[in-house]
Enzyme design. Structure first.
Site, PDB file in Angstrom:
ATOM      1  N   GLU A 152     -51.060 -34.062  19.691  1.00  0.00           N
ATOM      2  CA  GLU A 152     -50.444 -33.428  20.562  1.00  0.00           C
ATOM      3  C   GLU A 152     -49.297 -32.477  20.395  1.00  0.00           C
ATOM      4  O   GLU A 152     -49.100 -31.188  20.904  1.00  0.00           O
ATOM      5  CB  GLU A 152     -49.784 -34.407  21.540  1.00  0.00           C
ATOM      6  CG  GLU A 152     -50.848 -35.380  22.095  1.00  0.00           C
ATOM      7  CD  GLU A 152     -51.546 -34.538  23.376  1.00  0.00           C
ATOM      8  OE1 GLU A 152     -50.906 -33.680  23.939  1.00  0.00           O
ATOM      9  OE2 GLU A 152     -52.590 -35.018  23.559  1.00  0.00           O
ATOM     10  N   ASN A 207     -49.279 -28.267  21.340  1.00  0.00           N
ATOM     11  CA  ASN A 207     -48.042 -27.816  21.788  1.00  0.00           C
ATOM     12  C   ASN A 207     -47.685 -26.487  21.439  1.00  0.00           C
ATOM     13  O   ASN A 207     -47.288 -25.525  21.985  1.00  0.00           O
ATOM     14  CB  ASN A 207     -46.884 -28.826  22.081  1.00  0.00           C
ATOM     15  CG  ASN A 207     -46.987 -29.681  23.444  1.00  0.00           C
ATOM     16  OD1 ASN A 207     -47.732 -29.686  24.048  1.00  0.00           O
ATOM     17  ND2 ASN A 207     -45.953 -30.740  22.966  1.00  0.00           N
ATOM     18  N   ARG A 215     -53.454 -27.860  31.833  1.00  0.00           N
ATOM     19  CA  ARG A 215     -52.936 -28.725  30.948  1.00  0.00           C
ATOM     20  C   ARG A 215     -52.381 -29.891  31.760  1.00  0.00           C
ATOM     21  O   ARG A 215     -52.060 -29.984  32.864  1.00  0.00           O
ATOM     22  CB  ARG A 215     -51.534 -27.833  30.463  1.00  0.00           C
ATOM     23  CG  ARG A 215     -51.938 -26.727  29.626  1.00  0.00           C
ATOM     24  CD  ARG A 215     -52.947 -26.462  28.669  1.00  0.00           C
ATOM     25  NE  ARG A 215     -52.918 -27.521  27.776  1.00  0.00           N
ATOM     26  CZ  ARG A 215     -53.615 -27.735  26.824  1.00  0.00           C
ATOM     27  NH1 ARG A 215     -54.943 -26.991  26.758  1.00  0.00           N
ATOM     28  NH2 ARG A 215     -53.649 -28.667  25.972  1.00  0.00           N
TER      29      ARG A 215
END
Length: 130
Positions: free
Chosen positions: A33, A37, A91
């Site tokens: 994750e 990002n 997203r």
């Protein structure tokens, strides 16, 4: 079904490795994750550098830092709210929430135009023999 990404660990069947295995699995999900990002938000229109540092602190704490030198986060508190995203409709806005769910502590430092550092810590539980 073919895996999109994977890691493989091999270790002795010692009880002390139980905590390590749990922490490694959690770290893999959280790190995924954090790196996503960087790719999606820090460098949306260009390639940039992502730096990852892993350390064991005090023998029982795994620390993982993921750092970029991208565009930074204007409002870190808002960015950490579930479902908030600047990445468009595709997203989910759950990146920080997912990282927090796998880690004991999550710290986000960011400066607009300078980049972001996400530091995650997780205690590696040591099994005591009964």
């Amino acid at each position: 079904m073919k895996a999109e990404n994977y890691i493989k660990f091999e270790f002795p069947s010692r009880s002390v490795n139980e905590g390590f295995a749990r922490a490694a699995a959690a770290a893999f999900a959280a790190v995924s994750e954090a790196v996503t990002n960087c790719i999606v938000h820090a460098y949306p229109d260009s390639l940039g550098k992502v730096t990852m540092r892993l350390r064991i602190l005090g023998g029982d704490t795994l620390e993982i830092s993921v750092k970029d030198s991208g565009r930074g986060i204007e409002d870190v508190a808002r960015a950490r709210e579930p479902l908030f995203t600047t990445g468009g409709e595709e997203r989910s806005g759950m990146g920080f929430t997912i990282m927090e769910s796998f880690m004991d502590k999550l710290t986000v430092r960011s400066k607009p135009g300078k980049g972001t550092t996400v530091t995650m810590r997780r205690t590696i539980a040591r099994r005591t023999r009964a």
